[in-house]
Motif scaffolding. Structure first.
Motif, mmCIF file in Angstrom:
data_model
loop_
_atom_site.group_PDB
_atom_site.id
_atom_site.type_symbol
_atom_site.label_atom_id
_atom_site.label_comp_id
_atom_site.label_asym_id
_atom_site.label_seq_id
_atom_site.Cartn_x
_atom_site.Cartn_y
_atom_site.Cartn_z
ATOM 1 N N GLY A 178 0.817 -1.211 0.000
ATOM 2 C CA GLY A 178 0.000 0.000 0.000
ATOM 3 C C GLY A 178 0.846 1.252 0.000
ATOM 4 N N ASN A 179 0.591 2.133 -0.964
ATOM 5 C CA ASN A 179 1.342 3.381 -1.039
ATOM 6 C C ASN A 179 1.200 4.216 0.229
ATOM 7 O OD1 ASN A 179 2.294 2.855 -3.617
ATOM 8 N ND2 ASN A 179 0.597 3.927 -4.642
ATOM 9 N N GLU A 180 0.019 4.169 0.822
ATOM 10 C CA GLU A 180 -0.243 5.020 1.986
ATOM 11 C C GLU A 180 0.672 4.688 3.161
ATOM 12 O OE1 GLU A 180 -3.208 1.586 2.130
ATOM 13 O OE2 GLU A 180 -2.123 2.768 0.653
ATOM 14 N N VAL A 181 0.993 3.378 3.307
ATOM 15 C CA VAL A 181 1.908 2.967 4.369
ATOM 16 C C VAL A 181 3.356 3.122 3.905
ATOM 17 C CG1 VAL A 181 2.664 1.036 5.829
ATOM 18 C CG2 VAL A 181 0.226 1.388 5.394
ATOM 19 N N PHE A 182 3.630 2.707 2.668
ATOM 20 C CA PHE A 182 4.996 2.722 2.144
ATOM 21 C C PHE A 182 5.596 4.139 2.167
ATOM 22 C CE2 PHE A 182 7.964 2.925 -1.518
ATOM 23 C CZ PHE A 182 8.871 1.967 -1.087
ATOM 24 N N TYR A 183 4.782 5.136 1.834
ATOM 25 C CA TYR A 183 5.271 6.514 1.799
ATOM 26 C C TYR A 183 5.068 7.258 3.120
ATOM 27 C CZ TYR A 183 5.867 5.871 -3.218
ATOM 28 O OH TYR A 183 6.284 5.422 -4.457
ATOM 29 N N GLY A 184 4.622 6.523 4.150
ATOM 30 C CA GLY A 184 4.513 7.113 5.477
ATOM 31 C C GLY A 184 3.334 8.040 5.669
#
Length: 345
Positions: A178-184
């Motif tokens: 998930g981008n939302e977690v990966f990008y903080g």
């Protein structure tokens, strides 16, 4: 039945209960039907006014309920369990270790269909703890023909009706997408839940890898854990059918055999179960739906014990969870002592 003098009753089996009444204190059976009279019992029986007793007359080819109960116990007992003492023709089976309780349902049904005998057990495919009561057995009448008990062995088949598969030590890799977690942008709240569930088993978490939503990155993270020696791989995030949810496709792209994408269980409909062939082994790869993160009990609680016990999960078994697969989200959760996940198979 035959009537004998009580002074000669040692070794004989009572055909009826004998009640003891003590004014203001008790009224109940001092000896129950099926009790085998001992020398020590005789003075007690005489004090109860029993100068004569009706006892079972032993005949060739006829078994007492205690003898029959032992036969039922023998066909039930697998490794990791023991039996209680015989009481009123009943023997219970008790777990000697933690593990996954397995039931030969076909054999159990075949025995109970014979009549005049019964075996009752807890639900299979769920975890049990050392000391848990597993099952109880007995015949219905006081005595039964030997030939009927011979048919029991045939109906049950050559293997024990019950087993406890011990939980195995497993190295586990967690892939969170998930981008939302990966990008903080948001904090990961899935990982702590997974670790808490795994803490109930002999599991070692190798690590948790975060990836964006690119399918090839998810695929590589899964394969990297396989290279590290992971024996179970858990994937969180991106498990719905939205176009930008890539985890199911990434799991398929690893070459893993997809057993099922979807299960008739709520919470947990979007579960994916796959097995990745790697260096001669089959590594379970589970795609976990988002409900695992916030619901107390989900499909993960039904599948994880089987994975930890090296018990392969089939599509047919998942399909059978439909009846009982609807969690009632009770205010006080009593799982596994409830109907959740106890499908009819």
């Amino acid at each position: 039945m035959k009537e004998i003098e009580t002074i000669h009753a040692a070794g004989h089996v009572l055909c009826h209960d004998i009640t003891e009444i003590v004014k203001g204190q008790k009224k109940g059976p001092a000896f129950r039907k099926g009790h085998i009279v001992t020398e020590e019992d005789i003075p007690v029986l005489l004090r109860l006014g029993k100068d004569h007793l009706f006892v079972w007359e032993k005949k060739e080819g006829i078994l007492h309920e205690n003898e029959a109960a032992r036969i039922l116990y023998e066909i039930c007992r697998g490794e990791g369990m023991h039996g209680s003492d015989v009481s009123e023709g009943k023997i219970e089976l008790i777990a000697d270790r933690d593990g996954l309780f397995k039931v030969n349902r076909q054999g159990l049904y075949a025995v109970n269909r014979l009549g005049e005998m019964m075996i009752a057990c807890r639900h299979g495919d769920l975890p049990v703890k050392k000391g848990d009561r597993l099952a109880g057995t007995r015949i219905i009448p006081l005595v039964i023909e030997q030939e009927k008990m011979d048919k029991v062995r045939q109906a049950a088949g050559p293997s024990p009706l019950f087993q406890i598969l011990p939980f195995q030590e497993k190295k586990v890799g967690i892939v969170t997408t998930g981008n939302e977690v990966f990008y903080g942008r948001i904090q990961d709240t899935f990982g702590p839940v997974i670790r808490e569930k795994l803490a109930e088993y002999p599991a070692q978490v190798l690590g948790q890898t975060y990836t964006d939503d690119q399918k090839e990155h998810i695929r590589e993270a899964i394969l990297d854990f396989a290279r590290q020696g992971a024996q179970v791989i858990l994937c969180t995030g991106g498990m719905s059918v939205d176009p930008d949810d890539r985890t199911p496709g990434a799991i398929a792209d690893t070459g893993a055999e997809i057993i099922s994408y979807g299960a008739p269980v709520l919470p947990g409909a979007m579960l994916l179960v796959a097995y990745l062939g790697w260096e001669g082994k089959r590594i379970p790869v589970l795609g976990l739906p988002g409900c695992v993160m916030y619901s107390k009990r989900t499909i993960f609680d039904l599948v994880l014990p089987r994975v930890m016990a090296d018990d392969p999960v089939t599509a047919g078994e998942l399909a059978a969870l439909g009846e009982g697969g609807f969690c009632l989200t009770c205010p006080v959760c009593t799982f596994p002592n409830c109907g959740f996940g106890k499908g009819r198979r």
